[in-house]
Motif scaffolding. Structure first.
Motif, PDB file in Angstrom:
ATOM      1  N   UNK A   1      -6.498 -53.253  40.621  1.00  0.00           N
ATOM      2  CA  UNK A   1      -6.803 -54.650  40.307  1.00  0.00           C
ATOM      3  C   UNK A   1      -8.139 -55.111  40.890  1.00  0.00           C
ATOM      4  N   UNK A   2      -8.553 -54.534  42.030  1.00  0.00           N
ATOM      5  CA  UNK A   2      -9.836 -54.920  42.617  1.00  0.00           C
ATOM      6  C   UNK A   2     -10.988 -54.451  41.728  1.00  0.00           C
TER       7      UNK A   2
ATOM      8  N   UNK B   1     -13.667 -56.806  39.911  1.00  0.00           N
ATOM      9  CA  UNK B   1     -15.117 -56.604  40.124  1.00  0.00           C
ATOM     10  C   UNK B   1     -15.871 -56.504  38.799  1.00  0.00           C
ATOM     11  N   UNK B   2     -15.289 -55.783  37.833  1.00  0.00           N
ATOM     12  CA  UNK B   2     -15.959 -55.618  36.545  1.00  0.00           C
ATOM     13  C   UNK B   2     -15.956 -56.926  35.752  1.00  0.00           C
TER      14      UNK B   2
ATOM     15  N   UNK C   1     -19.161 -59.088  34.470  1.00  0.00           N
ATOM     16  CA  UNK C   1     -19.354 -59.508  33.083  1.00  0.00           C
ATOM     17  C   UNK C   1     -19.620 -61.003  32.984  1.00  0.00           C
ATOM     18  N   UNK C   2     -18.932 -61.786  33.801  1.00  0.00           N
ATOM     19  CA  UNK C   2     -19.151 -63.234  33.793  1.00  0.00           C
ATOM     20  C   UNK C   2     -20.533 -63.564  34.340  1.00  0.00           C
ATOM     21  N   UNK C   3     -20.911 -62.903  35.429  1.00  0.00           N
ATOM     22  CA  UNK C   3     -22.220 -63.158  36.035  1.00  0.00           C
ATOM     23  C   UNK C   3     -23.362 -62.721  35.118  1.00  0.00           C
TER      24      UNK C   3
ATOM     25  N   UNK D   1     -14.949 -62.656  49.142  1.00  0.00           N
ATOM     26  CA  UNK D   1     -13.858 -62.764  50.090  1.00  0.00           C
ATOM     27  C   UNK D   1     -14.286 -62.201  51.427  1.00  0.00           C
ATOM     28  N   UNK D   2     -13.530 -62.410  52.490  1.00  0.00           N
ATOM     29  CA  UNK D   2     -13.857 -61.820  53.779  1.00  0.00           C
ATOM     30  C   UNK D   2     -13.371 -60.387  53.801  1.00  0.00           C
ATOM     31  N   UNK D   3     -14.079 -59.540  54.490  1.00  0.00           N
ATOM     32  CA  UNK D   3     -13.664 -58.145  54.562  1.00  0.00           C
ATOM     33  C   UNK D   3     -12.443 -58.000  55.462  1.00  0.00           C
ATOM     34  N   UNK D   4     -12.368 -58.829  56.494  1.00  0.00           N
ATOM     35  CA  UNK D   4     -11.239 -58.756  57.402  1.00  0.00           C
ATOM     36  C   UNK D   4     -10.892 -60.159  57.822  1.00  0.00           C
TER      37      UNK D   4
END
Length: 239
Positions: A5-6, A10-11, A15-17, A83-86
């Motif tokens: 799902x990640x 990301x893809x 595509x939106x950007x 998002x935050x990595x941790x």
């Protein structure tokens, strides 16, 4: 190759950007996206939840999923960290120091429309309302107001006097990340009452946060307010 799902998120984000889907435009339905990525509809649903949390898309029942009309690429650098990595709570962030809490409120109610939308829950699912003052080495560190679905876990006064994140981890939840907006605001009467500020209009650091689990489910909306004297934001940026 089946995507997780990640990777799907990301893809779709890319595509939106890149303008494949423009603000206000309907994106492909979940079945079509699942087919394109050789994955399941459940995986696509989790990917879309992440983009909803980031404020990039929204879902309209019976119509589909759309890019937000107010979305622009600049949104991603407009003071937002996501998002935050941790994601760590106050207790883990300040390991080795004395972190204590004064519970001001623990109640439950039906969520507002906006809260239900952000938490991706039905409007009939109750939410906790939690207000706490956090102390670091016996000094006021932060004032927190949190909204959390009661369906996530059972919270007690004992849990809230300690660490909510530690409690969730003990219950088997994996906290994935957070969408944050960091800002400076003028102190209100509440800031004075909770010891965050000494006078109206004094600057305070404010972090608004929407946190989510590793399955993409949001579990918390929170606002934390910090005294300006001991507030500092550190960010490591890799290009």
């Amino acid at each position: 190759m089946a995507y997780n799902y990640k990777e799907v998120a990301n893809e779709l984000r890319r595509q939106i950007q890149n303008g494949k889907y423009r603000p206000g435009e309907l994106i492909s339905d979940q079945n079509k996206i699942a087919e394109d990525f050789c994955t399941t509809r459940i995986t696509v649903h989790k990917a879309l939840q992440l983009l909803m949390i980031e404020g990039m898309i929204y879902s309209k029942r019976g119509a589909g999923t759309f890019v937000r009309k107010d979305y622009s690429i600049d949104n991603s650098i407009n003071g937002k960290i996501s998002p935050s990595e941790q994601l760590l709570g106050t207790t883990e962030t300040n390991a080795g120091k004395s972190v204590t809490s004064k519970l001001l409120e623990l109640s439950a109610r039906i969520p507002s429309y906006e809260e239900a939308e952000n938490l991706l829950i039905q409007p009939t699912v109750p939410v906790y309302v939690i207000r706490r003052i956090r102390y670091l080495n016996d000094k006021v560190f932060a004032y927190e107001r949190t909204i959390m679905p009661t369906s996530i876990t059972t919270l007690t006064e004992d849990v809230l006097k300690s660490s909510v994140y530690s409690h969730l981890k003990k219950e088997g939840f994996n906290i994935e990340g957070s969408h944050r907006i960091v800002s400076a605001k003028k102190a209100s009467q509440t800031d004075i009452d909770t010891g965050i500020a000494e006078k109206i209009g004094e600057p305070v650091l404010v972090i608004n946060q929407l946190s989510y689990l590793d399955d993409g489910q949001p579990f918390e909306i929170s606002e934390s307010r910090f005294p300006y004297q001991n507030s500092k934001l550190t960010a490591d940026i890799t290009l």
